[in-house]
Design an enzyme around this catalytic site. Structure first.
Site, PDB file in Angstrom:
ATOM      1  N   PRO A   9      55.503  -0.686 -13.668  1.00  0.00           N
ATOM      2  CA  PRO A   9      55.824  -0.825 -12.077  1.00  0.00           C
ATOM      3  C   PRO A   9      55.989  -2.396 -11.893  1.00  0.00           C
ATOM      4  O   PRO A   9      54.984  -3.075 -12.125  1.00  0.00           O
ATOM      5  CB  PRO A   9      54.728  -0.021 -11.561  1.00  0.00           C
ATOM      6  CG  PRO A   9      53.749   0.172 -12.402  1.00  0.00           C
ATOM      7  CD  PRO A   9      54.413   0.136 -13.828  1.00  0.00           C
ATOM      8  N   ASN A  10      56.776  -2.742 -11.053  1.00  0.00           N
ATOM      9  CA  ASN A  10      57.038  -3.924 -10.382  1.00  0.00           C
ATOM     10  C   ASN A  10      57.689  -4.980 -11.263  1.00  0.00           C
ATOM     11  O   ASN A  10      58.190  -6.002 -10.621  1.00  0.00           O
ATOM     12  CB  ASN A  10      56.056  -4.405  -9.626  1.00  0.00           C
ATOM     13  CG  ASN A  10      55.545  -3.439  -8.640  1.00  0.00           C
ATOM     14  OD1 ASN A  10      56.332  -3.030  -7.614  1.00  0.00           O
ATOM     15  ND2 ASN A  10      54.097  -2.958  -8.338  1.00  0.00           N
ATOM     16  N   ARG A  17      58.718 -13.402  -6.770  1.00  0.00           N
ATOM     17  CA  ARG A  17      57.465 -13.792  -6.114  1.00  0.00           C
ATOM     18  C   ARG A  17      56.491 -14.231  -7.135  1.00  0.00           C
ATOM     19  O   ARG A  17      56.641 -13.650  -8.044  1.00  0.00           O
ATOM     20  CB  ARG A  17      56.886 -12.653  -5.340  1.00  0.00           C
ATOM     21  CG  ARG A  17      56.499 -13.138  -3.881  1.00  0.00           C
ATOM     22  CD  ARG A  17      56.266 -11.983  -2.768  1.00  0.00           C
ATOM     23  NE  ARG A  17      57.502 -11.721  -1.962  1.00  0.00           N
ATOM     24  CZ  ARG A  17      57.773 -10.501  -1.756  1.00  0.00           C
ATOM     25  NH1 ARG A  17      57.361  -9.319  -2.204  1.00  0.00           N
ATOM     26  NH2 ARG A  17      59.031 -10.278  -0.875  1.00  0.00           N
ATOM     27  N   TYR A  22      53.657 -15.242 -13.036  1.00  0.00           N
ATOM     28  CA  TYR A  22      54.693 -14.489 -13.634  1.00  0.00           C
ATOM     29  C   TYR A  22      56.008 -15.408 -14.346  1.00  0.00           C
ATOM     30  O   TYR A  22      56.793 -14.854 -15.005  1.00  0.00           O
ATOM     31  CB  TYR A  22      55.269 -13.215 -13.127  1.00  0.00           C
ATOM     32  CG  TYR A  22      54.074 -12.357 -12.876  1.00  0.00           C
ATOM     33  CD1 TYR A  22      53.268 -11.822 -13.858  1.00  0.00           C
ATOM     34  CD2 TYR A  22      53.642 -12.134 -11.479  1.00  0.00           C
ATOM     35  CE1 TYR A  22      52.183 -10.990 -13.517  1.00  0.00           C
ATOM     36  CE2 TYR A  22      52.460 -11.229 -11.226  1.00  0.00           C
ATOM     37  CZ  TYR A  22      51.831 -10.683 -12.374  1.00  0.00           C
ATOM     38  OH  TYR A  22      50.640  -9.715 -12.185  1.00  0.00           O
ATOM     39  N   ASN A  73      54.185  -2.912 -21.763  1.00  0.00           N
ATOM     40  CA  ASN A  73      53.463  -3.709 -20.721  1.00  0.00           C
ATOM     41  C   ASN A  73      53.304  -2.742 -19.728  1.00  0.00           C
ATOM     42  O   ASN A  73      54.368  -2.370 -18.855  1.00  0.00           O
ATOM     43  CB  ASN A  73      54.284  -4.974 -20.315  1.00  0.00           C
ATOM     44  CG  ASN A  73      53.659  -5.720 -19.122  1.00  0.00           C
ATOM     45  OD1 ASN A  73      52.262  -5.227 -18.589  1.00  0.00           O
ATOM     46  ND2 ASN A  73      53.751  -6.806 -18.791  1.00  0.00           N
ATOM     47  N   ALA A  76      50.346  -2.481 -13.675  1.00  0.00           N
ATOM     48  CA  ALA A  76      49.180  -2.040 -12.989  1.00  0.00           C
ATOM     49  C   ALA A  76      48.456  -0.792 -13.716  1.00  0.00           C
ATOM     50  O   ALA A  76      47.414  -0.554 -13.673  1.00  0.00           O
ATOM     51  CB  ALA A  76      49.581  -1.806 -11.543  1.00  0.00           C
ATOM     52  N   GLU A  97      50.287  -4.123 -27.146  1.00  0.00           N
ATOM     53  CA  GLU A  97      50.221  -4.229 -25.432  1.00  0.00           C
ATOM     54  C   GLU A  97      50.555  -5.660 -25.356  1.00  0.00           C
ATOM     55  O   GLU A  97      50.113  -6.643 -25.875  1.00  0.00           O
ATOM     56  CB  GLU A  97      48.648  -3.882 -25.261  1.00  0.00           C
ATOM     57  CG  GLU A  97      48.420  -4.383 -23.700  1.00  0.00           C
ATOM     58  CD  GLU A  97      46.968  -3.958 -23.272  1.00  0.00           C
ATOM     59  OE1 GLU A  97      46.215  -4.167 -24.517  1.00  0.00           O
ATOM     60  OE2 GLU A  97      46.515  -4.042 -22.208  1.00  0.00           O
ATOM     61  N   HIS A  99      51.039  -8.728 -22.100  1.00  0.00           N
ATOM     62  CA  HIS A  99      50.875  -8.956 -20.491  1.00  0.00           C
ATOM     63  C   HIS A  99      51.262 -10.490 -20.414  1.00  0.00           C
ATOM     64  O   HIS A  99      50.942 -11.147 -21.260  1.00  0.00           O
ATOM     65  CB  HIS A  99      49.290  -8.886 -20.062  1.00  0.00           C
ATOM     66  CG  HIS A  99      48.832  -7.740 -20.163  1.00  0.00           C
ATOM     67  ND1 HIS A  99      49.266  -6.415 -19.331  1.00  0.00           N
ATOM     68  CD2 HIS A  99      48.175  -7.047 -21.046  1.00  0.00           C
ATOM     69  CE1 HIS A  99      48.657  -5.293 -19.538  1.00  0.00           C
ATOM     70  NE2 HIS A  99      48.053  -5.688 -20.698  1.00  0.00           N
ATOM     71  N   ARG A 106      41.756 -13.224 -15.083  1.00  0.00           N
ATOM     72  CA  ARG A 106      42.330 -12.924 -13.383  1.00  0.00           C
ATOM     73  C   ARG A 106      40.995 -11.955 -12.708  1.00  0.00           C
ATOM     74  O   ARG A 106      39.890 -12.065 -13.363  1.00  0.00           O
ATOM     75  CB  ARG A 106      43.466 -12.216 -13.590  1.00  0.00           C
ATOM     76  CG  ARG A 106      44.617 -13.169 -14.139  1.00  0.00           C
ATOM     77  CD  ARG A 106      46.102 -12.446 -14.108  1.00  0.00           C
ATOM     78  NE  ARG A 106      46.306 -12.331 -12.532  1.00  0.00           N
ATOM     79  CZ  ARG A 106      47.589 -11.456 -12.183  1.00  0.00           C
ATOM     80  NH1 ARG A 106      48.186 -10.960 -13.068  1.00  0.00           N
ATOM     81  NH2 ARG A 106      47.843 -11.296 -10.950  1.00  0.00           N
TER      82      ARG A 106
END
Ligand code: CA2
Length: 144
Positions: A9-10, A17, A22, A73, A76, A97, A99, A106
């Site tokens: 998601p996203n 943003r 990112y 990835n 969330a 995986e 990121h 974080r």
């Protein structure tokens, strides 16, 4: 070899943003980088993005018989989804995986990854290049 790249998601909003976390490049730039690297490696890729947990589970299940490996990835859902982790374990395909950001540095809620145990490796904090590194890991996995 055929590698399935899955984004959660996203990630379709990349570049609009939080460029400090990112980067400034958008999702299409990520897709272009992955496709170019696939050509360099001589592998085929399928690229999927969804904002919906069940659709990601379906995509992982459908990979069986069609793909040899997965780069994922889960965004969330990394930190919440037992269903995605179970799906990766269930299909038994080698998975890495990824990121974009360095999740280890974080917020505390990002320190849990359910999918990690289902993966042969994790690449975190290397930006978009992390996807290319994940592809390299999968291509080189069985070479000794
Ligand atoms: O660093 C990563 O790749 C993440 O998987 C990205 C997720 C985040 O929830 C994970 O903890 C780490 C978020 C992806 C999308 O975030 C955006 C936020 C703002 C603008 C565009 C995308």
């Amino acid at each position: 070899m055929k590698i399935l790249i899955i984004n959660g998601p996203n990630l379709n909003l990349l570049g609009i943003r939080e460029p400090n976390i990112y980067g400034r490049e958008d999702y299409n730039a990520l897709v272009d980088m992955i496709e170019l690297h696939a050509k360099e490696l001589g592998v085929e890729v399928g690229i999927f993005q969804s904002n919906h947990e069940g659709d990601i589970v379906d995509c992982i299940q459908d990979a069986l018989g069609d793909f040899d490996a997965i780069v994922i990835n889960p965004a969330a859902y990394t930190h919440t989804s037992v269903a995605i982790a179970d799906a990766v374990k269930a299909v038994g395909l080698p998975a890495v995986e990824v990121h974009i950001s360095d999740v280890a540095n974080r917020e505390p809620f990002r320190q849990i990854s359910y999918v990690r145990d289902a993966c042969v490796a994790t690449v975190s904090g290397h930006g978009f290049k992390g996807y290319l590194e994940a592809m390299d890991i999968l291509v080189n996995k069985d070479e000794n």
